[in-house]
Design an enzyme around this catalytic site. Structure first.
Site, mmCIF file in Angstrom:
data_model
loop_
_atom_site.group_PDB
_atom_site.id
_atom_site.type_symbol
_atom_site.label_atom_id
_atom_site.label_comp_id
_atom_site.label_asym_id
_atom_site.label_seq_id
_atom_site.Cartn_x
_atom_site.Cartn_y
_atom_site.Cartn_z
ATOM 1 N N GLU A 1 -3.531 16.099 8.996
ATOM 2 C CA GLU A 1 -2.353 16.677 9.649
ATOM 3 C C GLU A 1 -1.669 15.601 10.485
ATOM 4 O O GLU A 1 -2.307 15.050 11.379
ATOM 5 C CB GLU A 1 -2.755 17.854 10.541
ATOM 6 C CG GLU A 1 -3.245 19.055 9.754
ATOM 7 C CD GLU A 1 -3.667 20.216 10.649
ATOM 8 O OE1 GLU A 1 -3.644 20.050 11.899
ATOM 9 O OE2 GLU A 1 -4.034 21.269 10.123
ATOM 10 N N HIS B 1 0.533 23.502 12.113
ATOM 11 C CA HIS B 1 -0.595 24.046 12.878
ATOM 12 C C HIS B 1 -0.083 24.792 14.115
ATOM 13 O O HIS B 1 -0.445 24.482 15.256
ATOM 14 C CB HIS B 1 -1.563 22.931 13.270
ATOM 15 C CG HIS B 1 -2.978 23.419 13.418
ATOM 16 N ND1 HIS B 1 -4.067 22.683 13.027
ATOM 17 C CD2 HIS B 1 -3.487 24.566 13.921
ATOM 18 C CE1 HIS B 1 -5.181 23.355 13.283
ATOM 19 N NE2 HIS B 1 -4.848 24.511 13.818
ATOM 20 N N ARG C 1 -8.800 26.026 8.407
ATOM 21 C CA ARG C 1 -8.828 24.574 8.477
ATOM 22 C C ARG C 1 -8.435 24.030 7.107
ATOM 23 O O ARG C 1 -8.764 24.616 6.074
ATOM 24 C CB ARG C 1 -10.218 24.051 8.861
ATOM 25 C CG ARG C 1 -10.602 24.240 10.325
ATOM 26 C CD ARG C 1 -9.795 23.316 11.232
ATOM 27 N NE ARG C 1 -10.253 23.340 12.614
ATOM 28 C CZ ARG C 1 -9.763 24.114 13.559
ATOM 29 N NH1 ARG C 1 -8.796 24.981 13.260
ATOM 30 N NH2 ARG C 1 -10.215 24.060 14.802
#
Length: 327
Positions: free
Chosen positions: A273, A292, A244
């Site tokens: 993000e 991601h 993370r």
């Protein structure tokens, strides 16, 4: 719910940026009556006592007190992934709602992503591709040199199922493997991957050529890697984060990359993000950032949905939930 009627499952939307994948809808509709947040909010009075489960896709819909209070018959919330840091588990539990994640589906694809980042960063693949396709390239430079992966030392921080699968992949590259984890693996498990346990994270950081973060985000792991930890790493080392974004102090990372404290970084996760387009990390040449991608394969996303469905059906039928998460 009348006999023969499918239980109602609430999702954020179908398709779009934060919706369940359209290719999964047919499978979901075999087991549930599917409604979106838009449909729920449009006719909350009708749906509020019918919704029994929520399927979270990429952290949506947002679970807050207001939503929980509006769903008196909600039994379970299934998450599409492992990390539960976006949920207030104690709040959800206080409403008598069970929670589940999908740890088994994600481990292989996330491990693949970690190794892909390591290899791409070490061998400067993105830079090489840009050079190869550039209209300005007249010849290939002989000094586009990367780092050797074979025989290098990989330090894995977090040796759960994903960390272990990364170690298996690294073993195939003949890497020396160090790891740090809350709980030490058994001797048999260590032998199988040739891993050496580091009681102190500092020892791992000082010895590793590549440091890979594979931990869950908790209060204990928030900014686990900061200025002090980066300064313990080799100046030739690369930091890889597939856990993370907040596990790394990004301001400290910017400084470390700018000043040569470490050589490079490869990140599949950031905070937020995506990063603001003027963020200093985006201006650096010694960093590789991906959006991601960890679990994003056709097979894995399908497995995640199948795992979520199994968790939900177990909860609705009063059976043990395969992947229940407790506060």
């Amino acid at each position: 719910m009348e006999q023969g009627e499918l239980p109602v499952l609430l999702v954020n939307e179908v398709g779009g940026v934060r919706g369940v994948l359209k290719t999964h809808v047919e499978f979901l509709k075999k087991h549930f009556h599917l409604i979106t947040m838009k449909e729920f909010l449009k006719n909350k009075k009708h749906w509020s006592k019918k919704v029994q489960a929520i399927y979270l896709w990429w952290h949506k819909p947002i679970i807050d007190r207001e939503l929980l209070e509006s769903l008196p018959d909600l039994k379970v919330i299934a998450n599409s992934g492992v990390g539960m840091d976006h949920l207030d588990l104690k709040l959800i539990s206080s409403f008598g709602v069970k929670m589940a994640n999908a740890p088994h589906a994600v481990s292989s694809s996330t491990a693949d992503t970690g190794m892909a980042l390591l290899l791409a960063s070490a061998r400067r693949l993105v830079e090489g591709c840009q050079t190869a396709v550039s209209p300005d390239t007249e010849c290939f430079a002989d000094d586009l040199l990367g780092d050797e992966v074979t025989g290098a030392t990989l330090g894995i921080i977090g040796m759960g199922s994903i960390g272990y699968k990364i170690a298996l992949r690294a073993k195939a590259f003949e890497m020396k493997i160090l790891y740090h984890n809350r709980n030490r693996r058994t001797e048999e498990e260590e032998r199988a991957i040739g891993a050496i346990y580091c009681t102190k994270i500092e020892d791992l950081l000082q010895q590793s050529d590549f440091v890979m973060l594979v931990v869950s985000l908790t209060p204990q792991t928030h900014k686990l890697i900061g200025k002090r930890e980066l300064e313990l790493m080799k100046p030739t080392a690369t930091l890889i984060n597939i856990s993370r974004g907040p596990v790394v102090d990004q301001d400290a990372l910017v400084e470390a990359l700018q000043t040569g404290v470490i050589k490079a970084a490869a990140l599949d996760v950031t905070y937020p993000e995506p990063l603001p387009r003027d963020h200093p990390l985006l201006k650096l040449k010694n960093i590789l950032i991906t959006p991601h991608l960890g679990i994003k394969t056709d097979k894995t996303t399908r497995m995640i949905t199948e795992e979520a469905v199994a968790n939900i059906l177990a909860a609705l039928n009063g059976l043990p939930i395969p992947n229940e998460v407790f506060p």
